[in-house]
Design an enzyme around this catalytic site. Structure first.
Site, short mmCIF file in Angstrom:
data_model
loop_
_atom_site.label_atom_id
_atom_site.label_comp_id
_atom_site.label_asym_id
_atom_site.label_seq_id
_atom_site.Cartn_x
_atom_site.Cartn_y
_atom_site.Cartn_z
CB THR A 75 -1.25 -0.07 1.04
OG1 THR A 75 -0.36 0.34 2.60
CG2 THR A 75 -1.92 -1.17 0.79
N GLY A 77 0.88 4.20 2.15
CA GLY A 77 1.77 4.87 2.79
C GLY A 77 2.56 3.43 3.33
CB CYS A 78 2.44 0.27 4.06
SG CYS A 78 1.01 0.13 4.76
CB SER A 79 5.03 0.96 -0.69
OG SER A 79 4.62 -0.78 -0.38
CG LEU A 83 9.07 -1.44 4.80
CD1 LEU A 83 9.74 -2.66 6.19
CD2 LEU A 83 8.91 -3.25 4.04
#
Length: 187
Positions: A75, A77-79, A83
Site C-alpha cells: 500500500t 503509505g506502507c511502501s 517500511l
C-alpha cells in the site's frame, strides 16, 4: 385489529429492552488494547511460507526487538514511508541494542515475502504475515478497512523487551503516519 396492537406494543417493548441492554454492554465493556507492561501475545506468525512459524514472544526472550505493523503490504503509505523508514534506520537502531526489527501485516506469507524482496529488507527488517489477524486481535489493535479486504492491523510501533511491551505508539486514527514512524520510535 387488537392482535396487531398487542404485537406492535410487544415489538416496541422488545426494541426498548434490547436498546437498554446494548447501552449497558457498551458502558460496562473495557478496552483491552495492548499497553506498556503487557506480555507480548504468544501467537505464531509466518515468514515467507505458511510452514515457517515465528513466535515473537519467544523470539524476544532476553532481547530487545522492534515490532511495527502496517495496514497492508504494497500500500502507498506502507511502501513509500513506513517500511522504508525502518529499513533506512535499521543499522542505527541495532547499534542502540535492538536485536531484530519486525514488520507485521494482515497478509499471507507469500505477499509479505514478495514485499520484502521488493523493498530490499534482507538483513534489516523481517516481514511477518498475520494472515487471520490473530495477533492484531490479541493486541486489540484491529481496524476494519473495507477497501483492503476488511479487518486489518492498526498502524503502530512498539518495543518488546524480554517478552514484554516496553514502548507502544498507536496511530490515533489507526492508519495515519505520525507517531509510529521509525524516527518517532521510543526506545
Amino acid at each position: 385489529m387488537q392482535a396487531y396492537k398487542i404485537l406492535s406494543i410487544t415489538n416496541k417493548t422488545l426494541n426498548v429492552n434490547i436498546g437498554i441492554q446494548f447501552r449497558r454492554l457498551l458502558q460496562t465493556s473495557t478496552i483491552n488494547m495492548a499497553k506498556v507492561g503487557d506480555p507480548f501475545p504468544n501467537v505464531d506468525l509466518f515468514e515467507d511460507l505458511p510452514t515457517n512459524k515465528v513466535n515473537i514472544s519467544q523470539l524476544s526472550k532476553g532481547k530487545k526487538i522492534i515490532v511495527f505493523a502496517v495496514p497492508g503490504a504494497f500500500t502507498p503509505g506502507c511502501s513509500k514511508t513506513h517500511l522504508p523508514g525502518y529499513v533506512a534506520k535499521a543499522d542505527e537502531l541495532k547499534k542502540q541494542g535492538v536485536s531484530e526489527i519486525i514488520c507485521i501485516s494482515v497478509n499471507d506469507p507469500f505477499v509479505m515475502a514478495a514485499w520484502a524482496k521488493d523493498q530490499g529488507t534482507t538483513g534489516k527488517v523481517r516481514l511477518l504475515a498475520d494472515p487471520s489477524a490473530t495477533l492484531a486481535k490479541a493486541l486489540d489493535l484491529t481496524v476494519d478497512i473495507a477497501p483492503l479486504g476488511g479487518i486489518r492491523s492498526k498502524r503502530y510501533s512498539m518495543v518488546v523487551e524480554d517478552g514484554k511491551i516496553s514502548s507502544l505508539q498507536v496511530e490515533p486514527d489507526g492508519t495515519g503516519l505520525s507517531c509510529s514512524l521509525a524516527d518517532k520510535l521510543k526506545l
